[in-house]
Design a protein around this motif. Structure first.
Motif, mmCIF file in Angstrom:
data_model
loop_
_atom_site.group_PDB
_atom_site.id
_atom_site.type_symbol
_atom_site.label_atom_id
_atom_site.label_comp_id
_atom_site.label_asym_id
_atom_site.label_seq_id
_atom_site.Cartn_x
_atom_site.Cartn_y
_atom_site.Cartn_z
ATOM 1 N N LYS A 130 0.839 -1.197 0.000
ATOM 2 C CA LYS A 130 0.000 0.000 0.000
ATOM 3 C C LYS A 130 0.876 1.250 0.000
ATOM 4 C CE LYS A 130 -2.008 3.460 2.330
ATOM 5 N NZ LYS A 130 -1.720 4.277 3.517
ATOM 6 N N GLY B 125 0.625 5.230 0.414
ATOM 7 C CA GLY B 125 -0.268 6.286 0.898
ATOM 8 C C GLY B 125 -0.031 7.609 0.187
ATOM 9 N N SER C 24 -3.408 5.380 -2.481
ATOM 10 C CA SER C 24 -4.276 6.442 -1.950
ATOM 11 C C SER C 24 -4.317 7.606 -2.928
ATOM 12 C CB SER C 24 -3.717 6.982 -0.642
ATOM 13 O OG SER C 24 -3.684 5.994 0.330
ATOM 14 N N THR D 70 -7.492 14.383 -0.832
ATOM 15 C CA THR D 70 -8.750 14.061 -0.127
ATOM 16 C C THR D 70 -9.280 15.286 0.622
ATOM 17 O OG1 THR D 70 -7.968 11.808 0.077
ATOM 18 C CG2 THR D 70 -9.840 12.409 1.465
ATOM 19 N N GLU E 52 -8.699 8.773 -5.180
ATOM 20 C CA GLU E 52 -8.103 7.444 -5.339
ATOM 21 C C GLU E 52 -8.271 6.955 -6.774
ATOM 22 O OE1 GLU E 52 -8.980 8.428 -2.400
ATOM 23 O OE2 GLU E 52 -7.433 7.558 -1.126
ATOM 24 N N PHE F 49 -9.397 2.872 0.289
ATOM 25 C CA PHE F 49 -10.395 3.800 0.848
ATOM 26 C C PHE F 49 -11.815 3.608 0.315
ATOM 27 C CE2 PHE F 49 -11.595 8.601 0.723
ATOM 28 C CZ PHE F 49 -12.002 8.657 2.050
ATOM 29 N N GLU G 67 -8.396 7.930 6.077
ATOM 30 C CA GLU G 67 -7.154 7.162 6.254
ATOM 31 C C GLU G 67 -7.375 5.660 6.064
ATOM 32 O OE1 GLU G 67 -4.310 8.779 6.619
ATOM 33 O OE2 GLU G 67 -5.312 10.700 6.792
ATOM 34 N N SER H 155 -7.149 3.611 3.586
ATOM 35 C CA SER H 155 -6.456 2.793 2.575
ATOM 36 C C SER H 155 -5.665 1.632 3.176
ATOM 37 C CB SER H 155 -5.503 3.645 1.741
ATOM 38 O OG SER H 155 -6.236 4.567 0.987
#
Ligand code: ADP
Ligand code: ASP
Ligand code: MG
Length: 413
Positions: free
Chosen positions: A5, A7, A37, A43, A119, A180, A195, A197
């Motif tokens: 992942k 971010g 993300s 976001t 995303e 997400f 947050e 993700s």
């Protein structure tokens, strides 16, 4: 399969997206699924658009700004005539056209349809960039795999159907998808909470029976405190799922608290590593025999402390507590600490969705309440009982609690 992942911080500009490829170079890019993300602070910027929309204020300039930000990143990654530029433009035009056509007055619904765009576009850019570099991957829409109820902004996973869908993925391939987000029975987008993700990655890891999951962060791993808030913090090289879930629950924001449960259930090794130093070991999270038990510090700000007393000097009894908690559940207000005495209940809460006034109204009709806004919750895990005085210095402590392993204090900011 391995799950990675990346971010927001790890893909905040073209240089950082290029760095994703460098990180992958070290990892052998095969049989893996990448969860990404939204880029940088996208976001937050999209949340602002939803606010403006509901205030019936123009949001066009703000959309253009987010569009330009993504175009600038793409310019650093692709040739001028690459189809991604049209994709980005069309994508943001579609978002504006959704808002123009929308008839729903449901803030949370609209929020999810708009905020998820971060995303969606980020994963498109990263997937295409990696494909151009011959890191062959299929872009997939997480909403076709992660199925939820329709609690917009905090979807609850429908595990059976989600597991079935994810099991259909070809485990020999590589995929890029979004963190997400998921979707409900009507295929509307549902986000999993800010947050979230890390949690998405854990859902994929669980359903894929992944061999490991790694989240790439701007810190060396999980440390004994947030290095932005505490001095002299150390890296925790090994911690248990239990320690990690407790730290995340108390507010160590390096891992989303929902991430740990699916991984622990299948005993999937979980790594938190630095995207700046990808060869470093970072933190390994796994079974409890590998606990470090270091003293660690967590500071959660923007909390609210409520003292709730009965109006007639009667005991705070089970039925009162049950009633108070039913209001908290109704307004999706999270409780971070509870303490009770004969006629009083103290609760420290976090109001993520702006419902505190409704809660206060309901409570005031039944109880006497005293409110302390904007307080901090300071938690020490694995506290050394012999050396605690230092935590009491220069603080106005409104409430404290000590259990075997954990000291918690609510302090005035
Ligand atoms: P992402 O880019 O994945 O969204 P986050 O910004 O959510 O990453 O998480 C990384 C941040 O978490 C770090 O920059 C750090 O400030 C913060 N953090 C909080 N607690 C800790 C901790 N105990 N150890 C390391 N980082 C922490
Ligand atoms: N982009 C979302 C957020 O900022 C999800 C995530 O980054 O984990 O909250
Ligand atoms: Mg984050």
């Amino acid at each position: 399969m391995k799950v990675f992942k990346f971010g927001g911080a790890s893909v905040k500009d073209a240089e950082n997206v290029k760095n994703v490829a460098l990180v992958l170079e070290n990892q052998s890019f095969e049989q893996c699924l990448l969860v990404v993300s939204a880029m940088g602070k996208t976001t937050n910027a999209l949340e602002k658009i939803v606010e403006l929309y509901f205030q019936k204020t123009s949001y066009h300039n703000e959309v253009t700004e987010i569009k330009q930000y993504h175009i600038a990143i793409a310019e650093g990654l692709f040739q001028k005539n690459h189809p991604i530029f049209d994709e980005i433009s069309i994508f943001f035009d579609d978002m504006e056209s959704f808002l123009r056509r929308n008839k729903s007055p449901n803030y949370n619904f609209v929020y999810d349809q708009v905020v998820s765009c971060g995303e969606m576009i980020s994963s498109k850019i990263i997937s295409e960039y990696l494909n151009d570099l011959q890191y062959q991957n299929d872009w997939i829409d997480a909403r076709d795999y992660i199925k939820t109820d329709n609690t917009y902004r905090e979807g609850a996973i429908h595990w059976d159907i989600t597991s079935q869908k994810i099991a259909e993925l070809d485990k020999q391939k590589c995929f890029v998808t979004q963190g997400f987000i998921g979707s409900d029975d009507n295929s509307f987008t549902v986000t999993l909470g800010r947050e979230g993700s890390d949690y998405s990655a854990a859902i994929f890891a669980y359903c894929l029976d992944a061999v490991s999951m790694t989240i790439w962060k701007d810190v060396p791993g999980v440390m004994t405190g947030d290095p932005r808030k505490f001095e002299n913090v150390k890296l925790l090289s090994n911690i248990s799922y239990e320690e990690a879930i407790e730290m995340a629950y108390y507010g160590a924001s390096v891992i989303h608290p929902k991430t740990l449960q699916p991984l622990q259930q299948k005993n999937i090794p979980f790594y938190v590593k630095s995207f700046l130093h990808p060869k470093d070991a970072g933190t390994k999270i796994g079974n409890s025999d590998i606990n470090q038990n270091e003293e660690s510090y967590i500071l959660k700000d923007n909390q609210i402390l409520l003292h709730i007393d009965t109006k007639d000097f009667s005991f705070i009894a089970e039925e009162h507590i049950s009633e108070i908690f039913s209001y908290l559940a109704k307004y999706k207000i999270k409780v971070s600490l509870i303490q009770n005495s004969a006629i009083s209940l103290a609760i420290c809460i976090e109001d993520k969705y702006g419902n505190q006034n409704l809660l206060k109204q309901d409570l005031k009709s039944k109880f006497n309440i005293e409110i302390y806004e904007n307080v901090n919750l300071f938690t020490v895990r694995n506290v050394n009982l012999e050396n605690m005085e230092k935590f009491y210095k220069n603080k106005t402590i409104l409430l404290e609690q000590l259990s075997k392993k954990t000291l918690q204090m609510i302090t005035q900011s």
